[in-house]
Motif scaffolding. Structure first.
Motif, PDB file in Angstrom:
ATOM      1  N   GLN A  93      12.482   0.752  -1.830  1.00 38.03           N
ATOM      2  CA  GLN A  93      12.614   2.084  -2.435  1.00 38.03           C
ATOM      3  C   GLN A  93      12.336   3.206  -1.441  1.00 38.03           C
ATOM      4  N   HIS A  94      11.669   2.865  -0.321  1.00 34.61           N
ATOM      5  CA  HIS A  94      11.273   3.908   0.633  1.00 34.61           C
ATOM      6  C   HIS A  94      12.395   4.201   1.637  1.00 34.61           C
ATOM      7  N   HIS A  95      12.255   5.364   2.271  1.00 39.01           N
ATOM      8  CA  HIS A  95      13.174   5.730   3.350  1.00 39.01           C
ATOM      9  C   HIS A  95      12.419   5.520   4.663  1.00 39.01           C
ATOM     10  N   TYR A  96      12.924   4.636   5.507  1.00 41.18           N
ATOM     11  CA  TYR A  96      12.180   4.252   6.704  1.00 41.18           C
ATOM     12  C   TYR A  96      12.737   4.901   7.965  1.00 41.18           C
ATOM     13  N   LEU A  97      11.810   5.251   8.847  1.00 45.58           N
ATOM     14  CA  LEU A  97      12.148   5.582  10.237  1.00 45.58           C
ATOM     15  C   LEU A  97      11.538   4.470  11.078  1.00 45.58           C
ATOM     16  N   LEU A  98      12.379   3.794  11.838  1.00 44.78           N
ATOM     17  CA  LEU A  98      11.924   2.606  12.550  1.00 44.78           C
ATOM     18  C   LEU A  98      12.162   2.779  14.045  1.00 44.78           C
ATOM     19  N   ARG A  99      11.065   2.806  14.790  1.00 48.15           N
ATOM     20  CA  ARG A  99      11.186   2.994  16.247  1.00 48.15           C
ATOM     21  C   ARG A  99      10.878   1.682  16.946  1.00 48.15           C
ATOM     22  N   SER A 100      11.764   1.309  17.876  1.00 48.46           N
ATOM     23  CA  SER A 100      11.527   0.059  18.615  1.00 48.46           C
ATOM     24  C   SER A 100      12.133   0.178  20.014  1.00 48.46           C
ATOM     25  N   VAL A 101      11.678  -0.706  20.900  1.00 46.37           N
ATOM     26  CA  VAL A 101      12.182  -0.696  22.284  1.00 46.37           C
ATOM     27  C   VAL A 101      13.615  -1.245  22.310  1.00 46.37           C
ATOM     28  N   ASP A 102      13.834  -2.320  21.572  1.00 50.66           N
ATOM     29  CA  ASP A 102      15.168  -2.929  21.488  1.00 50.66           C
ATOM     30  C   ASP A 102      15.683  -2.784  20.054  1.00 50.66           C
ATOM     31  N   ALA A 141       0.819  -1.223   0.000  1.00 50.35           N
ATOM     32  CA  ALA A 141       0.000   0.000   0.000  1.00 50.35           C
ATOM     33  C   ALA A 141       0.855   1.277   0.000  1.00 50.35           C
ATOM     34  N   LEU A 142       2.126   1.163   0.347  1.00 46.56           N
ATOM     35  CA  LEU A 142       2.997   2.348   0.342  1.00 46.56           C
ATOM     36  C   LEU A 142       3.249   2.839  -1.085  1.00 46.56           C
ATOM     37  N   GLY A 143       3.043   1.946  -2.067  1.00 50.30           N
ATOM     38  CA  GLY A 143       3.183   2.335  -3.475  1.00 50.30           C
ATOM     39  C   GLY A 143       4.609   2.199  -3.974  1.00 50.30           C
ATOM     40  N   ARG A 144       4.768   2.483  -5.287  1.00 45.27           N
ATOM     41  CA  ARG A 144       6.075   2.274  -5.933  1.00 45.27           C
ATOM     42  C   ARG A 144       7.009   3.465  -5.755  1.00 45.27           C
ATOM     43  N   THR A 145       6.417   4.652  -5.629  1.00 47.75           N
ATOM     44  CA  THR A 145       7.246   5.857  -5.527  1.00 47.75           C
ATOM     45  C   THR A 145       7.851   5.958  -4.134  1.00 47.75           C
ATOM     46  N   ALA A 146       9.117   6.335  -4.070  1.00 47.27           N
ATOM     47  CA  ALA A 146       9.808   6.412  -2.780  1.00 47.27           C
ATOM     48  C   ALA A 146       9.132   7.425  -1.858  1.00 47.27           C
TER      49      ALA A 146
END
Ligand code: NAP
Length: 255
Positions: free
Chosen positions: A149-158, A124-129
């Protein structure tokens, strides 16, 4: 004899519920955690950690401790343990109650795209970055490697180990609750275009949803899994009343 209660936990509500029940002299309580978080919030109640080995393993554990009541207070997306709990209760005849936190309702101004699971969220994020805030547990993020292709921000406890196999990812270690103002700052600072979230419900992680609404940011919302139908309460006070009812001798409660 005190009533033996096993709480399946891993949520804020389970912690609060355990605190309330552990303070009662007529209750002998054990809180069970899966062991996913390396340093869980310190618990002032007797706690065991790790899986039971499926529904049969949980049934054997309930029989071993001569449990009077099983409480499923796990996260709404922890469907396997909830299924196991319902099945173990059926196998042993131990009564079960569940704490089922209601999901968030879509509000005016929300831009939600609802999908069935994390793999569909990646599509669902699509093809475009895009710049994507993945507000999911580290167990759920692997499928986003298929949308590199996307730029991710990933938040986690560990820390996420091994790291996500995509070229662009920023990691953020943090433990909730997260308020709206901080979430808004985070979304702006990272130039986020879209958030991927579970519909966890509750206050502790709602800040990002409210902040997304205020900023007009899309949320790809993963729908809740179907959970087994067992007697359940939406909040702690309601559940405590059900616990009282369940532990009262049959003659007294007139059932
Ligand atoms: P899951 O897929 O439903 O369960 C996988 C297995 O983990 C279960 O079959 C069970 O192993 C073990 N397990 C899960 N919860 C347990 C508990 N409270 N005590 C002992 N064993 C447990 O669960 P999950 O989604 O990986 O979540 C794991 C834990 O993290 C849960 O306790 C949940 O409340 C918490 N949590 C989950 C999420 C989420 O988004 N899924 C978010 C926040 C917190 P056996 O079959 O060997 O017994």
């Amino acid at each position: 004899m005190p009533h033996r209660i096993l709480i399946l936990g891993g949520t804020i509500e389970a912690r609060q519920l355990a605190g309330r029940l552990a303070a009662r002299p007529d209750v002998d309580l054990t809180l069970s955690l899966a062991g996913r978080t390396e340093n869980p919030v310190a618990q002032q109640v007797p706690t065991r950690v790790g899986g039971f080995g499926g529904a049969e393993g949980l049934a054997a554990y309930l029989e071993g401790i001569k449990a009077d009541l099983l409480i499923d207070a796990t996260h709404p997306y922890a469907a396997r343990i909830s299924d196991n709990a319902a099945e173990a209760a059926r196998l042993t005849g131990v009564p079960i109650l569940a704490l089922r936190r209601p999901g968030w309702e879509r509000q005016q101004g929300d831009r939600w795209t609802e999908v069935n699971d994390a793999a569909n969220a990646a599509v669902a994020l699509g093809r475009t970055a895009r710049r994507v805030f993945l507000a999911l547990g580290r167990q759920d993020v692997g499928v986003f490697e298929a949308a590199a292709q996307h730029h991710y921000l990933l938040r986690s406890v560990d820390p996420v180990e091994p790291p996500l196999g995509v070229p662009h990812v920023d990691y953020l270690l943090a433990r909730g609750p997260f308020d709206e103002a901080d979430e808004r700052r985070l979304l702006i600072e990272h130039g986020i275009d879209v958030i991927v979230s579970k519909n966890s419900g509750g206050e502790a992680t709602y800040g990002k949803i409210a902040a997304a609404r205020a900023l007009g940011i899309e949320v790809v919302m993963i729908r809740r899994p179907v959970l087994p139908a067992v007697p359940s309460a939406a909040g702690i006070l309601e559940l405590l009343a059900m616990v009282d009812h369940s532990l009262r001798p049959v003659a007294e409660r007139g059932v």
